[in-house]
Structure formats: structure tokens, C-alpha cells
Design a protein around this motif. Sequence first.
Motif: not given
Length: 435
Positions: A202-208
Motif C-alpha cells: 500500500n503506497y497510500g494512506g495507512a490501512l484503517t
Amino acid sequence: MVTEPAYQSGFGNGFETEALSGALPIGRNSPQKCAYGLYAEQLSGSPFTAPRASNERSWLYRIRPTVANWGRLAKADAGLWRTAPCAEVEIPPAPMRWDPIPLPSEGLSLIEGVRTITTAGDAGSQAGMGTHVYLATRSMENEYFYNADGEMMFVPQQGGLRLRTEFGIIDVDPGEVAVIPRGVKFSAELPNGSARGYLCENYGGALTLPERGPIGANCLANPRDFLTPVAAYEDRDASSKLTVKWGGSLWVTEIAYSPLDVVAWHGNYAPYKYDLRRFSPVGPVLFDHADPSIFTVLTSPSETPGTANIDFVIFSDRWMVAENTFRPPWYHMNVMSEFMGLIYGVYDAKTGGGFVPGGISLHNTMLPHGPDMDAFEGASNADLKPHKLEGTMAFMFETRFPQRVTAYAAGLAQLQQDYGDYGLPLRKHFNPERR
């Protein structure tokens, strides 16, 4: 020095843990002198000024700071690992599917065994993802790795992994997932001698956790079921190799000790695991087929509300009870692109065979897809009594970006050349004289 995993529960909590009593400073993050002669080091997963709700950082109290003995990095062979943007081949727009990729005969560590299937977005602009399989046949010995390009979600399909991280030890088996944030060092052992699985980078915002909206306070993935490791350090001097993924390339340096030397830590930026069988699904209890977003376990948000950089969605055991409803997934074309894998069992939209555990399917942006003929005919004529799907676990990495297939994936013998034709056997049923 702890050698077995232990965990604390919760998601996004402010954790604190110490392997030696008193190693955590009280009331301050960076005292003039740390207990036991440790160094204080902060690991930030977000900008310093990110709002409190999205600010991610942990303080590590370690035997040596990361910068110590940081030698010159030499570029290493990335093998078959690719990073977005990557446009190696042009593929005609059509659904694609692969049989399971067999484990190789040669010795490959987890990192050496990464094989990229698709890339999406742009790692440099911190958007999108890479989807991979990993084919590992040997444990990492005096070898360590961290990824500066993105966080990594491991989805084991065959054989488990023991991930020795700076924060502690995580054991993850098929039916579970493990997430390693960007910048976190780890080494991977193979308790079963070999391992195959899926990897989302995942290059983007952290998984949440996704918002539940009208669902309310319960169901889907519950924070208490996420497990974060407790501190477990290695104080070991040995000639070792540290590999860093940065800017789409692999870089290697020689170090003289284990970098997994964190004696204590506190914060909310840490690796974790989750048992997918603890997911509490919701669904329609009268009629209609709800969107698959109700099965979202984790999401990587984008700057556009409601449009995910990545959604991690699962299709697990659940009751099907809707009346006068076509129960499998409906036919559709979607702005999101969908990478699917099957951990075990049978996926209910592909009962005609061909999608087996360890396999992969790709339904890209605005390309048509849906159930095969066997699934359509069976579901259209079934006696709609309550029915429980059991012994199944499929998943989807879904992203707002088109996914580019790598040359490796396009050239695999396991690519099903005729999969794009699976809709052709669907028959015409239209009769204007008969409602």
C-alpha cells in the motif's frame, strides 16, 4: 530475550510494552539518559503536524539507533518485484485469471520470492498499490528488510510465516493477515518449510478500519480482534544484511548486529495481525443484494471522501437469506479495479471451476464481470431457503486506480488464456410474450 509471540489487543491504540522492567521512561519520550543504556528513536508514519486522529508515531527504546553502523547502500537485484508506475506490457482490456503459481525448487526467502502481478497509481506520490504473490522456500537468516515505499499486508494461503519485527514477534497462518507498516524492520521465518500467499503493498494512506455508517457501533471487524506484538528484542552481534526498498528499488547494506533490538516501545504505529474468521458480516435479511463494501475489513482512505485508495474486502462464511433475490454478486462494471484471491474453499460467484485456492483474478476499471454460467443458472433457479456458505475465504484488493499487469504475470503459464470468454455461454432468456 523473548522467542515466542505474545500480543496485546486493539486497533490504533496508544500501546506501551517493555521486555525489561523500567525500560519505558515515565512522563517523557526522550530523557537525557534512557534506562539500561538504551537509545530513544521515534518512528513516524505520518507528518509531525497530522491531526491527532490520523497522527501515527511510536517511540522505540533500542540497543542501537538505526543510524548506527549504517553502511553505504548498494543497489540490489529487485528480481520480479515491480513498483508503480510500471507499464511493461500492453494487455487488451478483459478479465484475467491465473491458476496457482507453484512453489519453486530453489531456495528463496520471503523477499526474494516476491512476484509482482499488478501495479496501480504512483508510489512516489504515495497513491495506489502493488499486488504480489510470495513464494518462499527458506527462512531469512541474518537477513532483515524494511519497505520505505509502502506498508505491507501479508495474506498467507499455504504455510505460515513467523515475522520477527522490531516491535515483537507475529505468527500468521492461512485465514489470518499481518500488516507491517512502512519503515518497520523485520525478518521472516517459515515454520512449515515453505509458504505461498498474497501481498498488498500500500503506497497510500495507512490501512484503517472503515466507518460503519448506518450499521452503527458493532459488526464488521472489531478493534479488539486486532493483535499487536509485545516487545521482544534481539541482542545479537552477527554479520547481517539489511535490505531496504526505497524509490522502487532494493538497496542493501552490511550490518554487524541484529536491528531487531527494541527493548521497549510505546505509540500507535506498529505491526499487527487479524484473524479473518473473526469478521462479523452483515447482509440483507429480506431482499436485494447489498454492495460488497459491507465486507470491508480495512481501508486505505484517499483525499476524496468515500473513495478508497485501497479496500481490503473478504467473502467468508455467512448466511444467505434474502428472498426473491439473485444471491451471488450481480453483473457490473466498476470504476474501482478488483484483484481477487482465494485462500480456501469455493467462491460463490465462480462455481463452474477454474478459480481455486492460490489462484488470482483481475477485473479492471470499467470492465464487465460477474458470475459464470453455472453460478447464474444455479442461483436463478434455486429454492431460496436460508443457506449458509461454509468453508470459504476469498478476498479482494480493490483500488480506485487501473491496475497494470506486469510482464511476469502476462507471461505466466498459469494465465488462463480463455478466461475473458467466460461470459459467452450465458444464454438469451428474453421473451416479450412471457413475463
